[in-house]
Design an enzyme around this catalytic site. Structure first.
Site, PDB file in Angstrom:
ATOM      1  CB  CYS A   1      37.610  90.227 -73.447  1.00 53.98           C
ATOM      2  SG  CYS A   1      37.366  88.435 -73.420  1.00 53.98           S
TER       3      CYS A   1
ATOM      4  CB  CYS B   1      38.281  99.581 -86.886  1.00 56.11           C
ATOM      5  SG  CYS B   1      38.298  99.912 -85.115  1.00 56.11           S
TER       6      CYS B   1
ATOM      7  CB  CYS C   1      41.030  87.824 -72.813  1.00 57.32           C
ATOM      8  SG  CYS C   1      41.600  87.879 -74.533  1.00 57.32           S
TER       9      CYS C   1
ATOM     10  CB  CYS D   1      41.388  98.156 -89.210  1.00 56.47           C
ATOM     11  SG  CYS D   1      42.920  97.738 -88.350  1.00 56.47           S
TER      12      CYS D   1
ATOM     13  CB  CYS E   1      42.190  84.762 -77.932  1.00 57.50           C
ATOM     14  SG  CYS E   1      40.515  85.088 -78.536  1.00 57.50           S
TER      15      CYS E   1
ATOM     16  NE  ARG F   1      37.379  82.531 -76.682  1.00 59.21           N
ATOM     17  CZ  ARG F   1      37.045  82.101 -75.462  1.00 59.21           C
ATOM     18  NH1 ARG F   1      35.808  82.271 -75.037  1.00 59.21           N
ATOM     19  NH2 ARG F   1      37.933  81.515 -74.680  1.00 59.21           N
TER      20      ARG F   1
ATOM     21  CB  CYS G   1      42.965 103.115 -83.304  1.00 61.10           C
ATOM     22  SG  CYS G   1      44.207 101.845 -83.686  1.00 61.10           S
TER      23      CYS G   1
END
Length: 317
Positions: A92, A55, A124, A52, A184, A256, A48
């Site tokens: 998801c 991550c 999702c 972040c 979400c 959640r 990616c």
């Protein structure tokens, strides 16, 4: 609850009073016996371009995660069927993209959504930033919800991510809402933020119209090779307080209990359920992070007297 002062007033209540307040909202607006089981699958892993700091899939850091291409629809069908048979009612799918590109891979994701919906499950996805056109196509494919976490407060956000802005994230949430897909969105605890930062994140979510359908509360899972690899654990009662505050602020939403459960005791998880959490991710892995073993979750649900409902196959929209 709209302002930081509103959220502080609830969050800082005596703990017993806060949990009772959250439990009352939970009982009034939802079935407190209904704890939804979800499964999360990484459908495209690693590489990616975002930075972040939490991550392991970021291309900016040297982590143990290997890049893997986008899965096939049949691979997703197999995994989703297994998840449904284990009791998941929501499936998801996460792809390590900054933003999906229109073309064959995005078309494949649309087919994945149709496949999951055809199995009778909620679907999702989390794919990064979206255009209005892409959100509309996901809606047409039958997508139930789109996950795009704010992660933290606007104030603390630059300490965590520099490759996109806070408003980029909000723009994606608005595109999702305009398409008629449920939002979400939640945050990650343990990235060096203050308690006020956590409450400001909830404030941002409270400004959305409509408010989020679900609010995931994640605890940082420190990943080797990332800048936050040595971050300390979050205080247990701070987690309970934030779950309870989220329940009071978003009484009709799913709250959640997401990443970080493998570092929580059974007793802490039960406290979170008492404070209003009504969803968990199960399966041995959350994208690339560990998660409690299925047998541990089965024992936990038996101990608290919860038997989550199961899905039956349905016709895809």
């Amino acid at each position: 609850m709209k302002t930081l002062d509103d959220f502080r007033a609830v969050y800082r209540l005596p703990l017993a009073e806060l949990i009772l307040k959250a439990a009352a909202a939970h009982q009034q607006f939802r079935d407190y016996r209904d704890i939804q089981r979800c499964e999360l699958l990484s459908i495209k892993t690693g590489g990616c371009p975002e930075d972040c700091k939490y991550c392991s899939q970021s291309a900016h850091y040297d982590t143990p995660v290997d890049r893997q291409p986008l899965l096939t629809v049949e691979e997703v069908r197999e995994r989703a069927t297994e998840a449904r048979d284990r009791g998941a009612t929501r499936f998801c799918m996460g792809a390590a993209w900054r933003q999906p590109k229109d073309g064959p891979e995005f078309d494949r994701v649309l087919d994945m959504v149709r496949t999951v919906r055809g199995l009778g499950m909620e679907a999702c996805v989390t794919l990064g930033m979206l255009t209005d056109s892409q959100a509309g196509r996901l809606k047409d494919a039958g997508l139930t919800a789109y996950n795009h976490n704010l992660d933290t407060s606007r104030r603390h956000y630059p300490e965590v991510i520099s490759t996109r802005t806070y408003d980029d994230r909000l723009d994606t949430l608005r595109a999702v809402s305009r398409a008629g897909i449920s939002v979400c969105s939640g945050g990650i605890l343990g990235m060096g933020e203050t308690e006020d930062d956590r409450l400001m994140m909830l404030c941002e979510l409270a400004q959305l119209d409509p408010p989020p359908e679900s609010v995931p509360i994640n605890c940082l899972m420190p990943q080797g090779g990332t800048p936050l690899a040595m971050a300390p654990k979050v205080d247990s009662l701070e987690i309970v307080r934030l779950v309870a505050t989220a329940r009071v602020a978003f009484p009709t939403a799913r709250v959640r209990l997401s990443a970080g459960r493998d570092r929580m005791s059974r007793e802490l998880q039960v406290l979170c359920f008492l404070a209003g959490a009504d969803s968990v991710f199960f399966g041995d892995k959350l994208l690339t992070a560990p998660n409690p073993h299925e047998s541990a979750d089965e024992a936990l649900f038996r101990a608290i007297g919860v038997n989550p409902p199961r899905c039956e196959p349905a016709t895809a929209p």
